[in-house]
Scaffold this active site. Sequence first.
Site, mmCIF file in Angstrom:
data_model
loop_
_atom_site.group_PDB
_atom_site.id
_atom_site.type_symbol
_atom_site.label_atom_id
_atom_site.label_comp_id
_atom_site.label_asym_id
_atom_site.label_seq_id
_atom_site.Cartn_x
_atom_site.Cartn_y
_atom_site.Cartn_z
ATOM 1 N N ASP A 73 -23.198 -29.559 -1.911
ATOM 2 C CA ASP A 73 -24.012 -29.764 -0.714
ATOM 3 C C ASP A 73 -25.458 -29.306 -0.946
ATOM 4 O O ASP A 73 -25.695 -28.237 -1.512
ATOM 5 C CB ASP A 73 -23.378 -28.929 0.414
ATOM 6 C CG ASP A 73 -23.945 -29.225 1.785
ATOM 7 O OD1 ASP A 73 -23.756 -30.343 2.265
ATOM 8 O OD2 ASP A 73 -24.569 -28.316 2.377
ATOM 9 N N GLU A 104 -25.270 -33.777 -3.987
ATOM 10 C CA GLU A 104 -25.890 -34.326 -2.780
ATOM 11 C C GLU A 104 -27.344 -33.872 -2.830
ATOM 12 O O GLU A 104 -27.680 -32.755 -2.458
ATOM 13 C CB GLU A 104 -25.233 -33.803 -1.497
ATOM 14 C CG GLU A 104 -25.773 -34.546 -0.278
ATOM 15 C CD GLU A 104 -26.151 -33.680 0.924
ATOM 16 O OE1 GLU A 104 -26.373 -34.254 1.999
ATOM 17 O OE2 GLU A 104 -26.250 -32.454 0.804
HETATM 18 C C1 GLC Z 1 -25.493 -31.690 3.909
HETATM 19 C C2 GLC Z 1 -24.272 -32.158 4.652
HETATM 20 C C3 GLC Z 1 -24.573 -32.110 6.116
HETATM 21 C C4 GLC Z 1 -24.904 -30.682 6.498
HETATM 22 C C5 GLC Z 1 -26.039 -30.127 5.647
HETATM 23 C C6 GLC Z 1 -26.142 -28.644 5.763
HETATM 24 O O1 GLC Z 1 -26.578 -32.551 4.070
HETATM 25 O O2 GLC Z 1 -23.877 -33.410 4.215
HETATM 26 O O3 GLC Z 1 -23.513 -32.589 6.886
HETATM 27 O O4 GLC Z 1 -25.272 -30.623 7.844
HETATM 28 O O5 GLC Z 1 -25.829 -30.397 4.288
HETATM 29 O O6 GLC Z 1 -25.065 -28.024 5.116
#
Ligand code: GLC
Length: 535
Positions: free
Chosen positions: A197, A260
């Site tokens: 994440d 991500e």
């Molecule tokens: C990422 C996740 C999202 C979350 C954010 C903070 O972007 O996909 O859902 O709110 O991180 O953890």
Amino acid sequence: MKWWRDAVIYQIYPRSFADSDGDGIGDLPGIIGRLDHLAALGVDAVWLSPFYPSPQADAGYDVADYRSVDPLFGRLADADELIASAHARGLRVIVDLVPNHTSSQHVWFQEALAAAPGSRERDRYVFRDGRGDGPPNSWQSVFGGDAWTRLPDGQWYLHLFDAGQPDLNWDNPEVRAEFEDILRFWLDRGVDGFRVDVAHGLVKQADLADWHLPMMPLTGPGAEGAPRPPMWDQDGVHEIYRRWRKILDSYEGERILVAEAWVQPAERLAAYVRPDEMHQAFNFEYLEASWTPADQHSVISRSLAASAAVGAPTTWVLSNHDVVRHASRLGLPVGTPRPNGIAAGDPQPDAGLGLRRARAATLLMLALPGSAYLYQGEELGLPEHTTLPAEARQDPTWFRTDGASVGRDGCRVPIPWEADAPSYGFGPTDRSWLPQPAAFGELALDRQVGVPGSTYELYVAALRLRRAHALGHGELTWVPTPGEVLSFTNGDLLVLTNFGPVPAELPAGAEILLSSEPVAGREVPTDVTVWARLT
Ligand code: GLC
């Protein structure tokens, strides 16, 4: 076997997949009970959004304990059973790792609150003194409002997201050691990888310099030479992933790391998937590309070139739990900037057009070489819930912007399995943590299985053909085609998408294997993708 190079990976959002105990929130036993659906669909792996103990300030992306399961979702034994049951069906399991921040309920943050400024406990997070009466710098939270919250003793702590998600200090060796241990904890339990994440956020520019441009999207302005935001995509993150890669490589089997990272341009994103770092990174530039042949052509070409330059597979994604579902996004006028949720008062997507384009887009995506990500429910053609009542909304974005930005709840609505059951078969009761729209009834799985032309059967057929023709391992060659048309070959397959108003003609001798809508003869209608074999 590098299974991940061409894998189709299905994202499960545990809160909304399947509810075994009737409390209206999905859980791990619910997922175990529905694994046969995923095996029948024909995906290779699942990625589970967080199921760890959490106050749920951000739907579980605020983790209070990284080595356990929230009672809301089950027990640690259920996670073990899920991993084993998935493996028994030939499905790999990827779990979510949230290293940028913990929950404010995490024991470390509770210790930091109780400790004095300058203490070892506070050094695990980003605590600073303010500037005069104000926060230490100008940073805003991605969810809206200041990125800093003040404590009674006067110090401020940084949270790039919700106030319940304090950012960790990745310059602190204790933080690094802790996450390496967390990786081992889940690797020892048999997981096949981690979706990391906010992978571009862990390291901040040392001076925490002011930043006055928007925080969303989570990326720099992309253009060459543009300044890089001091909180995103700092070079220091790569050293962390090199360490993690060594840990994963010390385990048997091919365990993977997926970034991500909302980073542009594609060349900067490719740095995350160099041979000694992560295995994959989500391709958000592709997700954001507009529905025109020119944009699709350029993003596909750029993505393939950037990942090939570092020897990584390209990835493709159209939907996830943070964006408007593509069956609705593509029903907005072409060129609409990607919305952060849709409210009842906003211009509404054209549902029919959106679904037609979504099916064409999916068929185009699944023909591309590399690895593809699917988000639960897209195989049913689910739209965004665009008319959720204000009192149902739960995304922190909604609260932190006083409703100015509705946020992401509309793509997180529980899945309809059976048209005539309570909560459309999501659970044994009619409870559902977000209300399901009436349109979900007709789209329930049991209305689509075995129905020729249904979106579900389209996905099943596409995944079967993708495997049979080894499309994920293939090579793309563009076929110059007149009109508003995109066409390429991948192995023995010819793929053609018609974006324009005039029918596009398939070459003579093309035998259609699959199409996103019925095609008569060789004329491919508007917003349709065809897979054909050249004879
Ligand atoms: C990422 C996740 C999202 C979350 C954010 C903070 O972007 O996909 O859902 O709110 O991180 O953890």
